[in-house]
Design an enzyme around this catalytic site. Structure first.
Site, PDB file in Angstrom:
ATOM      1  N   HIS A   1      44.132  47.933  44.373  1.00 59.13           N
ATOM      2  CA  HIS A   1      45.012  47.775  45.532  1.00 59.13           C
ATOM      3  C   HIS A   1      45.765  49.074  45.809  1.00 59.13           C
ATOM      4  CE1 HIS A   1      45.004  43.280  46.024  1.00 59.13           C
ATOM      5  NE2 HIS A   1      44.565  43.348  44.783  1.00 59.13           N
TER       6      HIS A   1
ATOM      7  N   GLY B   1      43.338  39.610  48.169  1.00 59.67           N
ATOM      8  CA  GLY B   1      43.853  38.258  48.314  1.00 59.67           C
ATOM      9  C   GLY B   1      42.986  37.332  47.489  1.00 59.67           C
ATOM     10  N   GLU B   2      42.490  36.294  48.121  1.00 59.97           N
ATOM     11  CA  GLU B   2      41.578  35.359  47.477  1.00 59.97           C
ATOM     12  C   GLU B   2      40.276  35.342  48.271  1.00 59.97           C
ATOM     13  OE1 GLU B   2      39.213  33.084  45.789  1.00 59.97           O
ATOM     14  OE2 GLU B   2      41.074  33.545  44.696  1.00 59.97           O
ATOM     15  N   SER B   3      39.204  35.831  47.666  1.00 64.35           N
ATOM     16  CA  SER B   3      37.954  36.041  48.400  1.00 64.35           C
ATOM     17  C   SER B   3      37.380  34.741  48.955  1.00 64.35           C
ATOM     18  CB  SER B   3      36.922  36.731  47.510  1.00 64.35           C
ATOM     19  OG  SER B   3      36.599  35.938  46.379  1.00 64.35           O
TER      20      SER B   3
ATOM     21  N   ARG C   1      33.367  38.724  40.256  1.00 68.48           N
ATOM     22  CA  ARG C   1      34.755  38.321  40.469  1.00 68.48           C
ATOM     23  C   ARG C   1      35.538  38.322  39.153  1.00 68.48           C
ATOM     24  NH1 ARG C   1      35.331  33.240  41.260  1.00 68.48           N
ATOM     25  NH2 ARG C   1      37.257  33.198  42.466  1.00 68.48           N
TER      26      ARG C   1
ATOM     27  N   ILE D   1      44.545  43.675  40.190  1.00 71.85           N
ATOM     28  CA  ILE D   1      45.043  42.301  40.089  1.00 71.85           C
ATOM     29  C   ILE D   1      43.855  41.342  40.208  1.00 71.85           C
ATOM     30  CG2 ILE D   1      46.570  40.551  41.074  1.00 71.85           C
ATOM     31  CD1 ILE D   1      48.257  42.799  42.243  1.00 71.85           C
ATOM     32  N   ARG D   2      43.498  40.699  39.103  1.00 65.88           N
ATOM     33  CA  ARG D   2      42.311  39.825  39.075  1.00 65.88           C
ATOM     34  C   ARG D   2      41.145  40.519  39.783  1.00 65.88           C
ATOM     35  NH1 ARG D   2      43.011  33.984  41.093  1.00 65.88           N
ATOM     36  NH2 ARG D   2      44.005  35.022  42.836  1.00 65.88           N
TER      37      ARG D   2
ATOM     38  N   GLU E   1      47.339  49.747  48.431  1.00 65.70           N
ATOM     39  CA  GLU E   1      48.503  49.387  49.243  1.00 65.70           C
ATOM     40  C   GLU E   1      49.686  48.920  48.390  1.00 65.70           C
ATOM     41  OE1 GLU E   1      46.728  45.399  48.519  1.00 65.70           O
ATOM     42  OE2 GLU E   1      46.028  47.462  48.703  1.00 65.70           O
TER      43      GLU E   1
ATOM     44  N   CYS F   1      39.671  44.983  46.722  1.00 62.85           N
ATOM     45  CA  CYS F   1      39.714  43.828  45.824  1.00 62.85           C
ATOM     46  C   CYS F   1      38.935  42.655  46.432  1.00 62.85           C
ATOM     47  CB  CYS F   1      41.160  43.456  45.492  1.00 62.85           C
ATOM     48  SG  CYS F   1      41.324  42.401  44.029  1.00 62.85           S
TER      49      CYS F   1
END
Length: 246
Positions: free
Chosen positions: A224, A63-65, A125, A156-157, A226, A96
């Site tokens: 990821h 997600g967004e850390s 990051r 993803i990023r 998942e 991630c």
């Protein structure tokens, strides 16, 4: 008489791809009913301390850390998570953004971003660039997952691990870089730190990018699993190797 043991696996549901993890775990059990018929699995979303304390294992999703860290503080979940990390009977997997949250040190982090300090690694990051630089690559994980030589790993990023730490809570950086965020958790994971996979010669730059590590009952992956379409092998390995082995 058949003895059934209840196992609760949670996904931290503050932000990110938590539902996908739970769906993949459930699919593993459905696909292998005979293997797991002595267990009663529950896969749950975790948002509160009581939900967390019921878990035998926890996944911290992508997600967004920075958002995960901030929401954990605002919802009073940060301290329960720090305590959960210290419990050697619990298994934890960070993917991630979850890897970032689980790390001991972070480069390119945001001011006041918090880390759980469960893995003795330093993470960078957005190591591959922006969202448009996201990619999928089939990777050979057969050295630790039997016959898994073509897993579709989605980046993803994604972060990468750029430094393995000794685990000494008093460890100092040679340059004392002010841009490095350190976990304030006094937990010291004393298990051996194992590099599971590196991306070698990525983009022909002769890089050796660490994207998967294990330290005792803690697991971190840059990618990821998942989001690997209908490929549940990594989640099955986590259940077998981390959850049931404890």
């Amino acid at each position: 008489m058949t003895i059934t043991k209840e196992i609760v696996v949670g996904a931290l549901a503050l932000q990110g791809a938590f539902k996908e993890h739970l769906d993949y775990f459930q699919k593993v059990i459905e696909l292998h009913p005979q293997q797991y018929n002595h267990y009663s699995f529950k896969f749950v979303e975790v948002r509160t301390e009581s939900e967390l304390n019921n878990c035998h294992a926890l996944v911290i999703p992508g997600g967004e850390s920075t958002a995960i860290s901030l929401i954990a503080e605002r919802t009073h979940m940060l301290q329960p998570l720090l305590d959960f990390i210290k419990d050697e009977s619990k298994s934890v997997w960070g993917t991630c953004a979850g890897l970032i949250f689980l790390a001991k040190q972070l480069k390119n982090g945001k001011v006041n971003q918090k880390l759980l300090g469960g893995l003795n690694v330093q993470v960078v990051r957005n190591a591959f660039g922006r969202q448009v630089n996201s990619f999928e690559s089939k990777l050979d994980f057969s050295s630790f997952i039997k016959d898994c030589n073509d897993f579709p790993a989605v980046f993803i990023r994604a972060p990468v691990i750029d430094k393995l730490l000794t685990g000494d809570v008093n460890e100092k950086d040679e340059e004392e870089d002010p841009n490095i965020i350190k976990s304030l958790n006094n937990y010291n994971n004393k298990a051996s730190l194992e590099v599971l996979y590196t991306l070698d010669n990525f983009d022909n730059n002769n890089n050796h990018l660490i994207v998967a590590v294990r330290q005792g009952n803690k697991l971190g992956t840059s990618f990821h699993p998942e989001l690997a379409t209908e490929d549940y092998r990594f989640h099955k390995w986590f259940i077998d190797e981390f959850v049931l082995s404890k």
